[in-house]
Design an enzyme around this catalytic site. Structure first.
Site, PDB file in Angstrom:
ATOM      1  CG  ASP A  79      -2.293   0.822   0.940  1.00 45.86           C
ATOM      2  OD1 ASP A  79      -3.349   0.239   0.906  1.00 45.86           O
ATOM      3  OD2 ASP A  79      -1.853   2.096   1.071  1.00 45.86           O
ATOM      4  CE1 TYR A 135     -13.916   2.635  -8.246  1.00 45.44           C
ATOM      5  CE2 TYR A 135     -16.176   2.002  -8.591  1.00 45.44           C
ATOM      6  CZ  TYR A 135     -15.119   1.802  -8.020  1.00 45.44           C
ATOM      7  OH  TYR A 135     -14.855   0.752  -7.148  1.00 45.44           O
TER       8      TYR A 135
END
Length: 255
Positions: free
Chosen positions: A40, A159
């Site tokens: 991450d 998106y």
């Protein structure tokens, strides 16, 4: 603890957020015997996820990783191969959501930023995994798309465009690498109770209320619902499954 993933080396991106799909996937695969590397951009967050997995008896480590960076992908994969010798499973989970109506000033910037992470990031990761898996005889790549990659969502055109792209590039890659014993599939979560979903709901409250009310199962999904589907695709139980899409949405897109 189970044994469905015994001996497998797994990389899961986007593992910092809790509650989140990446963290749940890491926990679930580790509980079945996998050695999990979580990545991450938020190093402190992903280190905490890995710590919690180890605390529960699993094997997990963490690495900082900007999935939109090809240099970062090359570094992360090289370090993983140096440590473990192979990569068996990649779960491309890292993603961002920015709600912006098509006529707004944010529409095009939102499109670019979401494509950088959701599409380019997943594509580069898939490419890197294919190279690694060819060296060790195969593997499984699981790319997280969305129900927004299957049907339209008002207020989320950028998106939806990014997640639709993930679905179709994954199918194309699956055809390219099937003969190498590499499987590529997509998972399409519905409305799942995660930090990212909460952010989307706050910025698009009116539409999210209508979406949630329309879920036939009568509830939001949990990250574990997605992790269980990923587990099947990561395990040897799905060796004849590639180029497919798995919808986990409580029946939302069946309507």
């Amino acid at each position: 603890m189970g044994n469905r993933m015994d001996g497998k080396i797994v990389l899961v991106t986007g593992g910092a957020s809790r509650p989140g799909i990446g963290a749940a996937v890491g926990e679930r695969l580790a509980a079945e015997g996998a050695t999990v590397v979580l990545s991450d951009v938020d190093l402190a967050g992903v280190e905490e996820t890995a710590r919690l997995i180890r605390e529960n008896g699993g094997a997990a480590s963490a690495v900082q990783h900007d999935v939109a960076s090809q240099d970062d992908w090359e570094r992360v994969i090289a370090e993983l191969l140096a440590e473990y010798g192979r990569l068996d499973v990649l779960v491309n989970n890292a993603g961002i959501l920015e709600v912006a109506s098509v006529a707004s000033d944010r529409a095009v910037p939102a499109l670019r930023s979401q494509f950088d992470v959701n599409v380019v990031g997943s594509f580069i990761g898939t490419q890197a995994a294919v190279k690694a898996m060819r060296q060790s005889g195969g593997g499984s790549i699981i790319n997280l798309s969305s129900v927004a990659g299957l049907v339209g969502f008002r207020g989320s055109a950028s998106y939806a465009a990014s997640k639709g792209a993930v679905k179709l590039f994954s199918k194309s890659v699956a055809l390219e690498v099937a003969a190498d014993n590499i499987r590529v599939n997509t998972v399409h979560p519905g409305i799942i109770r995660t930090n990212m979903q909460d952010q989307g709901a706050e910025s698009n409250a009116e539409n999210y209320e209508a979406i949630e009310a329309a879920i036939p199962a009568g509830r939001l999904g949990e990250p574990l619902d997605i992790a269980n589907c990923v587990l099947f695709l990561a395990s040897d139980e799905s060796t004849y499954v590639t180029g497919a899409e798995f919808v986990v949405d409580g029946g939302y897109t069946a309507q």
